[in-house]
Each structure stands twice: as structure tokens, then as C-alpha cells.
Motif scaffolding. Structure first.
Motif, short mmCIF file in Angstrom:
data_model
loop_
_atom_site.label_atom_id
_atom_site.label_comp_id
_atom_site.label_asym_id
_atom_site.label_seq_id
_atom_site.Cartn_x
_atom_site.Cartn_y
_atom_site.Cartn_z
N GLN A 56 -42.18 34.30 45.08
CA GLN A 56 -42.15 34.64 44.00
C GLN A 56 -41.25 35.92 43.18
N ASN A 57 -40.94 35.12 42.27
CA ASN A 57 -39.60 36.29 41.56
C ASN A 57 -40.16 37.76 40.65
N ARG A 58 -39.53 38.69 40.36
CA ARG A 58 -40.16 39.60 40.10
C ARG A 58 -39.92 39.30 38.14
N VAL A 59 -41.07 39.07 37.85
CA VAL A 59 -40.96 39.06 36.61
C VAL A 59 -41.56 39.71 35.27
N GLY A 60 -41.06 40.81 34.74
CA GLY A 60 -41.21 41.26 34.00
C GLY A 60 -40.18 42.25 33.49
N PRO A 61 -40.81 44.17 32.68
CA PRO A 61 -39.47 44.78 32.75
C PRO A 61 -38.98 45.49 34.03
N ALA A 62 -38.23 45.97 33.65
CA ALA A 62 -37.46 46.89 34.68
C ALA A 62 -38.18 48.39 34.81
N LEU A 63 -38.99 48.65 36.55
CA LEU A 63 -39.09 49.80 36.59
C LEU A 63 -39.06 50.90 35.74
N GLU A 64 -39.11 52.26 34.61
CA GLU A 64 -38.95 53.21 34.08
C GLU A 64 -38.74 54.47 34.35
#
Length: 86
Positions: A56-64
């Protein structure tokens, strides 16, 4: 033979008993076979990923993260204290 038990119920009980004995015999023979040949089921490592599942690859915005002002930190601390008191 009990007078109150129908014949089909007695036959069903006998079939279940035979199936349980057959299952136990097969299980004991399998365990003896595994013990005699030295083959043991491999222990699963906790860090090893499951081979059947794709990676599984991380998909989505970076953590803020957002810096809080001192007033916001104080308000949050009061809220936490209020929840801690019940």
C-alpha cells in the motif's frame, strides 16, 4: 434403544460420533507425521508483510501541523482539565 428417540435421531447421533472419531484419528496421524519428519509449521514474523496483499502506498495530502497561539494553548489546557475532572 430408547423408546422415545426416533430412529433418524439415533442414526444422526451415530454418524456424528463416527465423524468425530475419524476427525480425531486423522488429526493425530497428521500431527505424528509432522513430528516424525521434523517439519514444523513456520512461525509468522510480526514485521513480515502479507504476501497475498499488494504493498500500500500512501495517497493523499501531506500531514500538516499548525502552531497554536498562547491563548489557544491556554484554552485547550482548560478544556483538557475540564474533561479530566469529569
Amino acid at each position: 434403544m430408547p423408546d422415545h428417540a426416533p430412529p433418524l435421531q439415533l442414526i444422526g447421533g451415530a454418524v456424528l460420533a463416527v465423524a468425530a472419531v475419524a476427525w480425531a484419528v486423522v488429526l493425530f496421524r497428521l500431527l505424528r507425521l509432522l513430528r516424525g519428519t521434523g517439519h514444523r509449521p513456520a512461525a509468522r514474523r510480526r514485521s513480515a508483510p502479507l504476501a497475498a496483499l499488494p504493498r500500500q502506498n500512501r495517497v493523499g495530502p501531506a500531514l500538516e501541523s499548525v502552531e497554536l497561539t498562547p491563548a489557544e494553548r491556554d484554552a485547550f489546557a482548560r478544556l483538557v482539565r475540564r474533561f479530566a475532572q469529569g
